[in-house]
Design a protein around this motif. Sequence first.
Motif, mmCIF file in Angstrom:
data_model
loop_
_atom_site.group_PDB
_atom_site.id
_atom_site.type_symbol
_atom_site.label_atom_id
_atom_site.label_comp_id
_atom_site.label_asym_id
_atom_site.label_seq_id
_atom_site.Cartn_x
_atom_site.Cartn_y
_atom_site.Cartn_z
ATOM 1 N N HIS A 139 0.839 -1.208 0.000
ATOM 2 C CA HIS A 139 0.000 0.000 0.000
ATOM 3 C C HIS A 139 0.875 1.261 0.000
ATOM 4 O O HIS A 139 0.578 2.242 -0.683
ATOM 5 C CB HIS A 139 -0.908 0.007 1.224
ATOM 6 C CG HIS A 139 -2.054 -0.954 1.106
ATOM 7 N ND1 HIS A 139 -3.015 -1.102 2.080
ATOM 8 C CD2 HIS A 139 -2.394 -1.823 0.121
ATOM 9 C CE1 HIS A 139 -3.904 -2.015 1.707
ATOM 10 N NE2 HIS A 139 -3.542 -2.469 0.517
ATOM 11 N N ASP A 140 1.944 1.215 0.788
ATOM 12 C CA ASP A 140 2.830 2.385 0.887
ATOM 13 C C ASP A 140 3.466 2.699 -0.470
ATOM 14 O O ASP A 140 3.560 3.861 -0.864
ATOM 15 C CB ASP A 140 3.915 2.110 1.936
ATOM 16 C CG ASP A 140 4.798 3.313 2.173
ATOM 17 O OD1 ASP A 140 4.273 4.349 2.619
ATOM 18 O OD2 ASP A 140 6.011 3.233 1.888
ATOM 19 N N ASP A 141 3.878 1.653 -1.192
ATOM 20 C CA ASP A 141 4.496 1.867 -2.504
ATOM 21 C C ASP A 141 3.499 2.492 -3.475
ATOM 22 O O ASP A 141 3.873 3.308 -4.322
ATOM 23 C CB ASP A 141 5.021 0.538 -3.069
ATOM 24 C CG ASP A 141 6.261 0.067 -2.326
ATOM 25 O OD1 ASP A 141 6.957 0.912 -1.735
ATOM 26 O OD2 ASP A 141 6.527 -1.150 -2.325
ATOM 27 N N MET A 199 1.037 4.496 -2.528
ATOM 28 C CA MET A 199 0.892 5.898 -2.119
ATOM 29 C C MET A 199 2.123 6.719 -2.504
ATOM 30 O O MET A 199 2.017 7.898 -2.823
ATOM 31 C CB MET A 199 0.669 5.975 -0.598
ATOM 32 C CG MET A 199 -0.636 5.351 -0.170
ATOM 33 S SD MET A 199 -0.868 5.395 1.619
ATOM 34 C CE MET A 199 -1.167 7.131 1.880
ATOM 35 N N ASP A 200 3.307 6.087 -2.451
ATOM 36 C CA ASP A 200 4.564 6.781 -2.774
ATOM 37 C C ASP A 200 4.836 6.827 -4.272
ATOM 38 O O ASP A 200 5.814 7.439 -4.695
ATOM 39 C CB ASP A 200 5.769 6.032 -2.165
ATOM 40 C CG ASP A 200 5.876 6.231 -0.671
ATOM 41 O OD1 ASP A 200 5.089 7.005 -0.117
ATOM 42 O OD2 ASP A 200 6.769 5.588 -0.075
ATOM 43 N N ASP A 201 4.041 6.093 -5.050
ATOM 44 C CA ASP A 201 4.317 5.989 -6.479
ATOM 45 C C ASP A 201 5.717 5.417 -6.698
ATOM 46 O O ASP A 201 6.455 5.836 -7.595
ATOM 47 C CB ASP A 201 4.215 7.393 -7.099
ATOM 48 C CG ASP A 201 3.801 7.341 -8.552
ATOM 49 O OD1 ASP A 201 3.401 6.251 -8.983
ATOM 50 O OD2 ASP A 201 3.909 8.371 -9.239
ATOM 51 N N GLU A 230 10.411 0.729 -7.143
ATOM 52 C CA GLU A 230 11.255 -0.369 -6.662
ATOM 53 C C GLU A 230 11.193 -0.488 -5.157
ATOM 54 O O GLU A 230 11.103 0.524 -4.459
ATOM 55 C CB GLU A 230 12.712 -0.084 -7.054
ATOM 56 C CG GLU A 230 13.296 -1.079 -8.019
ATOM 57 C CD GLU A 230 14.784 -0.835 -8.213
ATOM 58 O OE1 GLU A 230 15.566 -1.310 -7.398
ATOM 59 O OE2 GLU A 230 15.121 -0.148 -9.183
ATOM 60 N N ARG A 231 11.252 -1.709 -4.680
ATOM 61 C CA ARG A 231 11.296 -1.968 -3.237
ATOM 62 C C ARG A 231 12.085 -3.249 -3.064
ATOM 63 O O ARG A 231 11.849 -4.227 -3.774
ATOM 64 C CB ARG A 231 9.862 -2.095 -2.714
ATOM 65 C CG ARG A 231 9.642 -2.849 -1.459
ATOM 66 C CD ARG A 231 9.775 -2.029 -0.234
ATOM 67 N NE ARG A 231 8.816 -0.938 -0.129
ATOM 68 C CZ ARG A 231 8.907 0.018 0.811
ATOM 69 N NH1 ARG A 231 9.889 -0.010 1.698
ATOM 70 N NH2 ARG A 231 8.021 0.994 0.853
ATOM 71 N N ARG A 232 13.001 -3.249 -2.123
ATOM 72 C CA ARG A 232 13.836 -4.428 -1.866
ATOM 73 C C ARG A 232 14.504 -4.918 -3.157
ATOM 74 O O ARG A 232 14.655 -6.124 -3.384
ATOM 75 C CB ARG A 232 13.008 -5.571 -1.247
ATOM 76 C CG ARG A 232 12.426 -5.230 0.129
ATOM 77 C CD ARG A 232 11.510 -6.317 0.654
ATOM 78 N NE ARG A 232 11.053 -6.023 2.010
ATOM 79 C CZ ARG A 232 10.087 -6.698 2.648
ATOM 80 N NH1 ARG A 232 9.485 -7.706 2.061
ATOM 81 N NH2 ARG A 232 9.743 -6.378 3.871
#
Length: 332
Positions: free
Chosen positions: A92-94, A96-98, A101-103
């Motif tokens: 969800h945070d990604d 909202m942050d648009d 990439e994550r991890r």
Amino acid sequence: MSTVKSSNPAGSALPSLARALTRVEDEIKALATSSSLPVVNSASGRITGAGGKRLRSVLILSGSLAVSGTITDRAVTAAACVELLHAGSLVHDDLMDDAEERRGVRTVDADWGPGPAVLVGDFLLARASQAALERISPFAAGRLARVVTDLVEGQVLEVMDLYDPHRSPESALRSVRLKTGALFEVGGVLAAHCADADEATAAGLARFGALFGLMFQILDDLLDLVSTAQRLGKPVGHDLRQGVYTFPLLRALTDDQRDLLARRGRELTDAEVAGLLAELRQTGLVADTLAHCTALAARAVRALPDLPDSEALATLRALPDAYLDWAASQTG
Ligand code: FPP
Ligand code: MG
């Protein structure tokens, strides 16, 4: 119910911890890919399979081991549930942050879009609650449901202050206590619960978790300002671009920098972001934040309950400083 016992008579905690972490990983994978729809499994399996530091799991497993000398199935499940809930909140945070990439892997939002990101995040949260109810206890499921509301409130407070360079550092801390501290705190609560600890022990582990979580998020916010994209696995200065003015930033901003953000916060060019980050690195930002976190780490360790000496307890005691040292090595 099977337990993971300390593997040698001297009571070394580390082999049991390592084995239990492997079981947590297996359980995370099984739960995250338990949808009847392959598309859901692909998306939820990607974020949960991309690793992460598993600090919340280490807290739960070491806490349980320090209290009872064993790591029960319930503690393994508690760690998996907390990691799933964390992963769901990140999906969800990604969104909202648009964030792309994550991890080190592409986000659900980037590859599948906003609708699927909402749904996949919901799937992970629901599976965590279901597993907690079925495999741990109604108490554990209730605490996990409650912490979702804390995370939501922390995030709402952050959203309400977006692009406000006059946001107070205390307001940023209030948000951080809810959006991150609360989940680490529940980690302490569940560690105690799964080890049948008394109330004082549970309160000490919960306090340790809350303070460690607070420190963790402040360091995460610092690294967003002073690390590198390669080290972070996500772009640097992202919070600044998104208007999330964090505790370390708010304490470091000069009046001129505050004015720049007030005038141009939403339209900052890449050059302006780079310039601001370069200026901030010349200030006491890093030293001041690390000093603040050193004090938080000491408070966390002091909050630990009075338990018999063991390697598991030593692991817990060492955790805040070890993380702080790692974060310090990632700055600059
Ligand atoms: C990451 O922090 C995000 C969180 C710790 C919490 C996010 C919470 C929500 C999106 C509310 C909804 C939650 C649920 C459980 C439905 P960050 O954005 O500061 O860190 P980052 O740099 O890793 O993105
Ligand atoms: Mg974020």
